[in-house]
Design a protein around this motif. Structure first.
Motif, PDB file in Angstrom:
ATOM      1  N   ALA A  75       0.817  -1.215   0.000  1.00 51.61           N
ATOM      2  CA  ALA A  75       0.000   0.000   0.000  1.00 51.61           C
ATOM      3  C   ALA A  75       0.849   1.262   0.000  1.00 51.61           C
ATOM      4  O   ALA A  75       0.555   2.231  -0.711  1.00 51.61           O
ATOM      5  N   ARG A  76       1.919   1.287   0.803  1.00 47.29           N
ATOM      6  CA  ARG A  76       2.765   2.478   0.853  1.00 47.29           C
ATOM      7  C   ARG A  76       3.437   2.712  -0.487  1.00 47.29           C
ATOM      8  O   ARG A  76       3.552   3.858  -0.950  1.00 47.29           O
ATOM      9  N   GLU A  77       3.899   1.633  -1.113  1.00 46.58           N
ATOM     10  CA  GLU A  77       4.564   1.761  -2.404  1.00 46.58           C
ATOM     11  C   GLU A  77       3.610   2.298  -3.465  1.00 46.58           C
ATOM     12  O   GLU A  77       3.973   3.162  -4.274  1.00 46.58           O
ATOM     13  N   LYS A  78       2.381   1.783  -3.464  1.00 43.27           N
ATOM     14  CA  LYS A  78       1.393   2.234  -4.434  1.00 43.27           C
ATOM     15  C   LYS A  78       1.024   3.696  -4.200  1.00 43.27           C
ATOM     16  O   LYS A  78       0.819   4.460  -5.153  1.00 43.27           O
ATOM     17  N   GLU A  79       0.939   4.081  -2.938  1.00 45.71           N
ATOM     18  CA  GLU A  79       0.655   5.489  -2.626  1.00 45.71           C
ATOM     19  C   GLU A  79       1.766   6.389  -3.151  1.00 45.71           C
ATOM     20  O   GLU A  79       1.503   7.457  -3.728  1.00 45.71           O
ATOM     21  N   ALA A  80       3.014   5.967  -2.976  1.00 44.04           N
ATOM     22  CA  ALA A  80       4.150   6.757  -3.470  1.00 44.04           C
ATOM     23  C   ALA A  80       4.122   6.856  -4.988  1.00 44.04           C
ATOM     24  O   ALA A  80       4.374   7.928  -5.565  1.00 44.04           O
ATOM     25  N   ILE A  81       3.808   5.749  -5.654  1.00 41.42           N
ATOM     26  CA  ILE A  81       3.698   5.765  -7.112  1.00 41.42           C
ATOM     27  C   ILE A  81       2.610   6.738  -7.550  1.00 41.42           C
ATOM     28  O   ILE A  81       2.789   7.525  -8.482  1.00 41.42           O
ATOM     29  N   GLY A  82       1.467   6.679  -6.867  1.00 35.19           N
ATOM     30  CA  GLY A  82       0.366   7.578  -7.212  1.00 35.19           C
ATOM     31  C   GLY A  82       0.749   9.034  -7.115  1.00 35.19           C
ATOM     32  O   GLY A  82       0.388   9.848  -7.976  1.00 35.19           O
ATOM     33  N   LYS A  83       1.495   9.394  -6.085  1.00 37.41           N
ATOM     34  CA  LYS A  83       1.904  10.785  -5.913  1.00 37.41           C
ATOM     35  C   LYS A  83       2.865  11.223  -7.012  1.00 37.41           C
ATOM     36  O   LYS A  83       2.797  12.368  -7.490  1.00 37.41           O
ATOM     37  N   VAL A  84       3.782  10.335  -7.407  1.00 28.36           N
ATOM     38  CA  VAL A  84       4.704  10.677  -8.484  1.00 28.36           C
ATOM     39  C   VAL A  84       3.945  10.948  -9.778  1.00 28.36           C
ATOM     40  O   VAL A  84       4.190  11.927 -10.479  1.00 28.36           O
ATOM     41  N   GLN A 248      11.134   5.730 -20.206  1.00 30.05           N
ATOM     42  CA  GLN A 248      11.729   6.242 -18.978  1.00 30.05           C
ATOM     43  C   GLN A 248      11.223   5.429 -17.783  1.00 30.05           C
ATOM     44  O   GLN A 248      10.025   5.151 -17.680  1.00 30.05           O
ATOM     45  N   VAL A 249      12.115   5.050 -16.903  1.00 29.02           N
ATOM     46  CA  VAL A 249      11.744   4.314 -15.688  1.00 29.02           C
ATOM     47  C   VAL A 249      11.990   5.197 -14.490  1.00 29.02           C
ATOM     48  O   VAL A 249      13.106   5.683 -14.274  1.00 29.02           O
ATOM     49  N   LEU A 250      10.956   5.422 -13.702  1.00 29.70           N
ATOM     50  CA  LEU A 250      11.051   6.227 -12.494  1.00 29.70           C
ATOM     51  C   LEU A 250      10.783   5.355 -11.287  1.00 29.70           C
ATOM     52  O   LEU A 250       9.836   4.579 -11.257  1.00 29.70           O
ATOM     53  N   CYS A 251      11.625   5.489 -10.286  1.00 33.99           N
ATOM     54  CA  CYS A 251      11.429   4.799  -9.021  1.00 33.99           C
ATOM     55  C   CYS A 251      11.120   5.851  -7.970  1.00 33.99           C
ATOM     56  O   CYS A 251      11.999   6.650  -7.600  1.00 33.99           O
ATOM     57  N   ALA A 252       9.881   5.891  -7.520  1.00 29.80           N
ATOM     58  CA  ALA A 252       9.411   6.933  -6.606  1.00 29.80           C
ATOM     59  C   ALA A 252       9.739   8.285  -7.209  1.00 29.80           C
ATOM     60  O   ALA A 252       9.250   8.591  -8.287  1.00 29.80           O
TER      61      ALA A 252
END
Length: 256
Positions: A75-84, A248-252
């Motif tokens: 869940a935290r990872e998905k939330e971070a992805i959503g914000k990016v 392009q690959v973005l991590c957070a």
């Protein structure tokens, strides 16, 4: 323990024992009964539990539980992805979103935007954004899959083909090391393909666990994606495929 972790632990107990008691959970997690009651209310609202006197019992629907489990996983990872991703979407633009727990986190992160046109086959996205100031919400017609609120089928595909958006944001069930983007349901995949072909900028959202899942229905490959937003370092072979595809690959919040 965070609230999200506690909810997952309560779900695990419900699966194992069928019912739980508020006072026992409060002792187990060292929180107040009021906190547990709020957790119970959240599970009931999501269709994961039924309130009982002094506690809750498990819902019989395993399909709903499976999708809600996916929402809680990473869940935290998905939330971070959503914000990016939300940071890439300017006010006044149009965006297409498909079904998926990660695309729903994108919708959540977009709730402070305004003057957006949001086009989706995801009932949950509409629920998330309907009280926001985003602007226009458009939802596909067609058959609703009860397990997750996806609208699928030919009518949903035709609906997407009637529109053109600035951005597509899609999720998937599986990523292969050769750059293939995969899912399980051909009807769901058909809608995702329609979303991709009707958007100017194409964004894929997927947490790192998608590299550990095998699915057989191809949505497409990295050549059709402009940006992948994920939460961890993909396998080296996948990074090479992304480089070859000029994806392009973005991590957070950092580029790889």
């Amino acid at each position: 323990m965070s609230g999200t972790d506690r909810l997952q632990a309560i779900l695990d107990l419900l699966r194992a024992e069928d019912s739980v008691e508020t006072e026992e959970l409060a002792l187990r997690f060292a929180v107040t009964p009021q906190t547990i009651r709020r957790d119970m209310a959240a599970l009931v609202e999501r269709g994961l539990a039924i309130r009982t006197h002094g506690g809750a019992r498990r819902m019989a629907s395993t399909s709903t539980l499976a999708y809600e489990d996916r929402r809680l996983e990473h869940a935290r990872e998905k939330e971070a992805i959503g914000k990016v991703v939300a940071g890439m979407i300017p006010n006044g633009s149009s965006i297409m979103l498909n079904i998926g727990s990660t695309t729903e986190q994108v919708a959540q992160a977009l709730s402070d935007h305004h003057d957006l046109v949001v086009i989706t086959n995801n009932i949950n996205v509409v629920h998330i954004l309907r009280m926001s100031q985003v602007g226009s919400l458009k939802i596909a017609g067609g058959s609703v899959r009860p397990s997750d609120g996806a609208i699928i089928g030919g009518d949903a595909v035709a609906f997407m083909d009637k529109h053109k958006a600035d951005f597509a944001v899609i999720g998937c069930s599986s990523l292969d090391s050769d750059g293939s983007i995969l899912d399980f349901d051909e009807r769901e995949v058909a809608v995702a393909r329609a979303i991709l072909r009707n958007a100017r900028k194409k964004i894929l959202v997927a947490d790192r666990s998608k590299f550990d899942v095998d699915a057989s229905v191809r949505i497409g490959n990295l050549e059709e994606i402009d940006i992948l937003v994920t939460d961890g370092l993909p396998p080296e072979s996948f990074l090479q495929a992304a480089k070859s595809a000029q994806t392009q690959v973005l991590c957070a919040n950092r580029a790889l």
